[in-house]
Motif scaffolding. Structure first.
Motif, mmCIF file in Angstrom:
data_model
loop_
_atom_site.group_PDB
_atom_site.id
_atom_site.type_symbol
_atom_site.label_atom_id
_atom_site.label_comp_id
_atom_site.label_asym_id
_atom_site.label_seq_id
_atom_site.Cartn_x
_atom_site.Cartn_y
_atom_site.Cartn_z
ATOM 1 N N LEU A 184 0.862 -1.183 0.000
ATOM 2 C CA LEU A 184 0.000 0.000 0.000
ATOM 3 C C LEU A 184 0.902 1.238 0.000
ATOM 4 O O LEU A 184 1.661 1.453 0.944
ATOM 5 C CB LEU A 184 -0.903 0.004 1.234
ATOM 6 C CG LEU A 184 -2.081 -0.961 1.201
ATOM 7 C CD1 LEU A 184 -2.681 -1.130 2.585
ATOM 8 C CD2 LEU A 184 -3.147 -0.457 0.245
ATOM 9 N N VAL A 185 0.828 2.014 -1.072
ATOM 10 C CA VAL A 185 1.757 3.146 -1.214
ATOM 11 C C VAL A 185 1.025 4.489 -1.276
ATOM 12 O O VAL A 185 1.632 5.489 -1.640
ATOM 13 C CB VAL A 185 2.635 2.964 -2.482
ATOM 14 C CG1 VAL A 185 3.512 1.725 -2.350
ATOM 15 C CG2 VAL A 185 1.776 2.874 -3.735
ATOM 16 N N THR A 186 -0.244 4.496 -0.939
ATOM 17 C CA THR A 186 -1.021 5.737 -1.034
ATOM 18 C C THR A 186 -0.339 6.888 -0.303
ATOM 19 O O THR A 186 -0.141 7.969 -0.870
ATOM 20 C CB THR A 186 -2.439 5.528 -0.466
ATOM 21 O OG1 THR A 186 -3.012 4.353 -1.026
ATOM 22 C CG2 THR A 186 -3.319 6.726 -0.778
ATOM 23 N N ASP A 187 0.007 6.657 0.935
ATOM 24 C CA ASP A 187 0.598 7.734 1.741
ATOM 25 C C ASP A 187 2.008 8.102 1.301
ATOM 26 O O ASP A 187 2.532 9.150 1.699
ATOM 27 C CB ASP A 187 0.609 7.336 3.220
ATOM 28 C CG ASP A 187 -0.798 7.263 3.806
ATOM 29 O OD1 ASP A 187 -1.700 7.905 3.235
ATOM 30 O OD2 ASP A 187 -0.982 6.565 4.823
ATOM 31 N N LYS A 188 2.632 7.256 0.495
ATOM 32 C CA LYS A 188 3.991 7.538 0.040
ATOM 33 C C LYS A 188 4.008 8.392 -1.230
ATOM 34 O O LYS A 188 5.075 8.861 -1.635
ATOM 35 C CB LYS A 188 4.733 6.230 -0.216
ATOM 36 C CG LYS A 188 4.912 5.369 1.035
ATOM 37 C CD LYS A 188 5.632 4.076 0.709
ATOM 38 C CE LYS A 188 5.766 3.205 1.954
ATOM 39 N NZ LYS A 188 6.440 1.918 1.649
ATOM 40 N N ILE A 235 -1.858 -0.003 -9.106
ATOM 41 C CA ILE A 235 -3.229 -0.520 -9.071
ATOM 42 C C ILE A 235 -4.064 0.455 -8.264
ATOM 43 O O ILE A 235 -3.731 0.768 -7.111
ATOM 44 C CB ILE A 235 -3.270 -1.927 -8.446
ATOM 45 C CG1 ILE A 235 -2.419 -2.885 -9.276
ATOM 46 C CG2 ILE A 235 -4.703 -2.446 -8.359
ATOM 47 C CD1 ILE A 235 -1.770 -3.966 -8.489
ATOM 48 N N LEU A 236 -5.138 0.949 -8.874
ATOM 49 C CA LEU A 236 -6.016 1.920 -8.233
ATOM 50 C C LEU A 236 -7.300 1.217 -7.817
ATOM 51 O O LEU A 236 -8.032 0.681 -8.654
ATOM 52 C CB LEU A 236 -6.338 3.069 -9.195
ATOM 53 C CG LEU A 236 -5.122 3.775 -9.823
ATOM 54 C CD1 LEU A 236 -5.587 4.881 -10.759
ATOM 55 C CD2 LEU A 236 -4.192 4.313 -8.756
ATOM 56 N N LEU A 237 -7.566 1.197 -6.522
ATOM 57 C CA LEU A 237 -8.749 0.533 -5.974
ATOM 58 C C LEU A 237 -9.640 1.594 -5.344
ATOM 59 O O LEU A 237 -9.237 2.250 -4.383
ATOM 60 C CB LEU A 237 -8.340 -0.531 -4.959
ATOM 61 C CG LEU A 237 -9.433 -1.450 -4.411
ATOM 62 C CD1 LEU A 237 -8.825 -2.791 -3.966
ATOM 63 C CD2 LEU A 237 -10.181 -0.836 -3.231
ATOM 64 N N SER A 238 -10.826 1.757 -5.905
ATOM 65 C CA SER A 238 -11.728 2.781 -5.390
ATOM 66 C C SER A 238 -12.277 2.363 -4.031
ATOM 67 O O SER A 238 -12.835 1.270 -3.877
ATOM 68 C CB SER A 238 -12.890 3.011 -6.367
ATOM 69 O OG SER A 238 -13.862 3.860 -5.795
ATOM 70 N N GLY A 239 -12.114 3.256 -3.055
ATOM 71 C CA GLY A 239 -12.603 2.959 -1.713
ATOM 72 C C GLY A 239 -14.022 3.406 -1.475
ATOM 73 O O GLY A 239 -14.612 3.071 -0.447
ATOM 74 N N ILE A 240 -14.625 4.138 -2.422
ATOM 75 C CA ILE A 240 -15.995 4.597 -2.262
ATOM 76 C C ILE A 240 -16.923 3.710 -3.082
ATOM 77 O O ILE A 240 -16.615 3.329 -4.215
ATOM 78 C CB ILE A 240 -16.138 6.078 -2.693
ATOM 79 C CG1 ILE A 240 -17.536 6.595 -2.341
ATOM 80 C CG2 ILE A 240 -15.847 6.275 -4.161
ATOM 81 C CD1 ILE A 240 -17.694 8.090 -2.524
ATOM 82 N N ASN A 241 -18.044 3.336 -2.479
ATOM 83 C CA ASN A 241 -19.047 2.505 -3.150
ATOM 84 C C ASN A 241 -18.415 1.263 -3.792
ATOM 85 O O ASN A 241 -18.409 1.120 -5.015
ATOM 86 C CB ASN A 241 -19.776 3.340 -4.210
ATOM 87 C CG ASN A 241 -20.970 2.613 -4.798
ATOM 88 O OD1 ASN A 241 -21.508 1.688 -4.189
ATOM 89 N ND2 ASN A 241 -21.383 3.016 -5.982
ATOM 90 N N PRO A 242 -17.886 0.344 -3.000
ATOM 91 C CA PRO A 242 -17.177 -0.814 -3.555
ATOM 92 C C PRO A 242 -18.031 -1.701 -4.445
ATOM 93 O O PRO A 242 -17.478 -2.470 -5.242
ATOM 94 C CB PRO A 242 -16.700 -1.573 -2.306
ATOM 95 C CG PRO A 242 -17.551 -1.076 -1.184
ATOM 96 C CD PRO A 242 -17.889 0.343 -1.521
ATOM 97 N N PHE A 263 -9.088 6.807 -4.145
ATOM 98 C CA PHE A 263 -8.397 5.569 -4.505
ATOM 99 C C PHE A 263 -7.365 5.188 -3.450
ATOM 100 O O PHE A 263 -6.671 6.046 -2.896
ATOM 101 C CB PHE A 263 -7.649 5.723 -5.835
ATOM 102 C CG PHE A 263 -8.522 5.710 -7.060
ATOM 103 C CD1 PHE A 263 -9.163 4.549 -7.457
ATOM 104 C CD2 PHE A 263 -8.687 6.855 -7.810
ATOM 105 C CE1 PHE A 263 -9.959 4.534 -8.584
ATOM 106 C CE2 PHE A 263 -9.470 6.859 -8.947
ATOM 107 C CZ PHE A 263 -10.107 5.693 -9.340
ATOM 108 N N SER A 264 -7.260 3.894 -3.210
ATOM 109 C CA SER A 264 -6.092 3.337 -2.543
ATOM 110 C C SER A 264 -5.116 2.945 -3.644
ATOM 111 O O SER A 264 -5.513 2.347 -4.655
ATOM 112 C CB SER A 264 -6.459 2.103 -1.720
ATOM 113 O OG SER A 264 -7.205 2.458 -0.585
ATOM 114 N N ILE A 265 -3.847 3.300 -3.482
ATOM 115 C CA ILE A 265 -2.838 3.010 -4.501
ATOM 116 C C ILE A 265 -2.007 1.817 -4.040
ATOM 117 O O ILE A 265 -1.421 1.835 -2.953
ATOM 118 C CB ILE A 265 -1.930 4.223 -4.752
ATOM 119 C CG1 ILE A 265 -2.768 5.463 -5.097
ATOM 120 C CG2 ILE A 265 -0.940 3.931 -5.871
ATOM 121 C CD1 ILE A 265 -1.943 6.734 -5.246
ATOM 122 N N LEU A 266 -1.982 0.779 -4.856
ATOM 123 C CA LEU A 266 -1.226 -0.438 -4.554
ATOM 124 C C LEU A 266 -0.098 -0.592 -5.567
ATOM 125 O O LEU A 266 -0.262 -0.249 -6.751
ATOM 126 C CB LEU A 266 -2.127 -1.672 -4.628
ATOM 127 C CG LEU A 266 -3.459 -1.626 -3.870
ATOM 128 C CD1 LEU A 266 -4.273 -2.868 -4.168
ATOM 129 C CD2 LEU A 266 -3.225 -1.491 -2.384
#
Length: 413
Positions: A184-188, A235-242, A263-266
């Motif tokens: 998980l690299v979102t915060d990076k 990889i972009l994973l939408s965290g809203i309305n899964p 998005f959460s970025i993986l």
């Protein structure tokens, strides 16, 4: 040809050749063009700046405007002097149709490979995990030991289906946790402001069916919120309305690309194909977990806490590289089908405006029939969306397009 009677988008289409026989609803108008009119050329015209106003002109009604049979009969089509010019433009839509058929085949192959890994379809695998404690009404009961309590107390996070999937996956060697496959690299990733100069900004709505990321729309989008930079292969994973199941891979794009903070970025770990991982995350096995891990009272505004993602169970296939290649090709085919449709529209508009010579289209068509793509290549490389200085070509990589068309041609044969 088919015309939607209602709706603000004025949809029209051609029935694909693969459809042998089908019914249409009362909300659709069917029309058979004359021999002088190439139906695919006609669709390209109807999507143009000259065709759409005609569909609007013939609409009836105020509150719910609709198109009538007489309205369709009243649409005027400009006919080039030669049928070769029509065929050249129409073939661009036909090629897009062929590429969409290839995406369907690749989807089937990937889903079949996943079913072979699981021993059944992903839907059946989830059903086989069990639903003890779930009522017919949709409600459920569950018992949670103190050792399983984590940073949430809402019932959905301890749904019986979530527990059952976890138990079955734990017993299978075909599953690992997401943390073992990606970081998980979102915060990076650096934050961007809404005023940053970007090559594209990917919003949640730009991730379409089966993970396709619409970079054409993303490059035109003017964000109203801040975002985070993302890199090709992320990889972009939408965290809203899964339930919308929006998981895609960031494509290569000139300039910096940012994505919505939703998005959460993986980042796939070494040896893990990002397109395979995005495909696996879209499977029912992962989707059902994500649905229960989300929080919120409104079904359309439920959100995933990124802290829940590392423990997600993901199917891992020994064929992941091959499946990843299929999915990568699938996304490229989808992108190419969109650009070919745009190219056909621009060719029609250019022909009417006088920017494109009919003689050039005739020459290109005859050359293509003789196996020579040089004239076609020159025409496609010159196509631009708009007259702005520095406008990017509609088809930036013609060679890549030809490769996909050749592959789709082999499958069609």
């Amino acid at each position: 040809m088919l015309f939607a009677k209602g709706g603000m988008y004025r949809h029209c289409a051609v029935v694909p050749k693969a459809v042998i026989e089908a019914n249409i609803s009362q909300d659709v108008i069917g029309a058979e063009p004359s021999e002088r009119l190439d139906s695919y050329y006609a669709i390209a015209f109807l999507q143009s700046k000259y065709g759409r106003p005609q569909l609007v002109r013939w609409e009836q009604g105020n509150a719910q405007p609709h198109l009538s049979n007489d309205g369709v009969k009243g649409v005027l089509f400009p006919l080039p002097h030669s049928t070769d010019a029509q065929r050249y433009i129409g073939d661009k839509i036909r090629q897009a149709e062929r590429l969409r058929e290839l995406t369907r085949i690749l989807d089937e192959k990937a889903n079949a490979a996943l079913a072979e890994l699981l021993g059944e379809t992903d839907e059946s695998w989830v059903a086989g995990a069990g639903t003890t404690g779930v009522f017919a009404s949709g409600g459920f009961r569950t018992r949670v030991g103190a050792g399983r309590i984590r940073g949430r107390l809402d019932p959905s996070g301890y749904h019986p289906e979530l527990t059952a999937i976890s138990k079955r996956a734990t017993k299978s060697r075909n599953f690992v946790t997401l943390l073992e496959m990606a970081d998980l690299v979102t915060d990076k990733r650096a934050k961007t402001s809404s005023e940053s100069a970007l090559g594209a900004y990917i919003s949640v709505l730009h991730v379409l069916q089966a993970g396709y990321v619409d970079m054409v729309a993303a490059s035109r989008y003017q964000p109203e919120s801040d975002g985070r930079l993302c890199n090709p292969g992320d990889i972009l994973l939408s965290g809203i309305n899964p339930v919308a199941n929006r998981v895609g891979v960031c494509p290569i794009r000139s300039g910096q690309v940012a994505c919505s903070p939703e998005f959460s970025i993986l980042r796939a770990r070494s040896g893990v194909d990002p397109h395979y991982l995005a495909f696996a995350l879209r499977s029912q096995v992962c989707l059902r977990q994500l649905l229960h891990l989300a929080q919120g009272t409104s079904s359309s505004r439920r959100r995933l806490d990124e802290a829940e993602l590392p423990a997600l169970w993901v199917p891992i296939s020994p064929e992941q590289q091959r499946i990843g290649e299929w999915m990568s090709t699938r996304q490229r085919c989808t992108a190419a089908s969109y650009t070919l449709t745009i190219a056909a529209r621009l060719l029609v508009e250019g022909l009417i405006d006088g920017h494109v010579a009919e003689a050039d289209l005739i020459t290109a068509q005859k050359a293509l029939e003789a196996g020579d793509r040089s004239v076609d290549r020159g025409i496609l490389q010159c196509l631009r969306e708009g007259d702005a200085l520095g406008a990017e070509p509609v088809i930036p990589d013609v060679d890549s397009l030809y490769e996909l068309l050749d592959e789709s041609e082999e499958i069609a044969v």
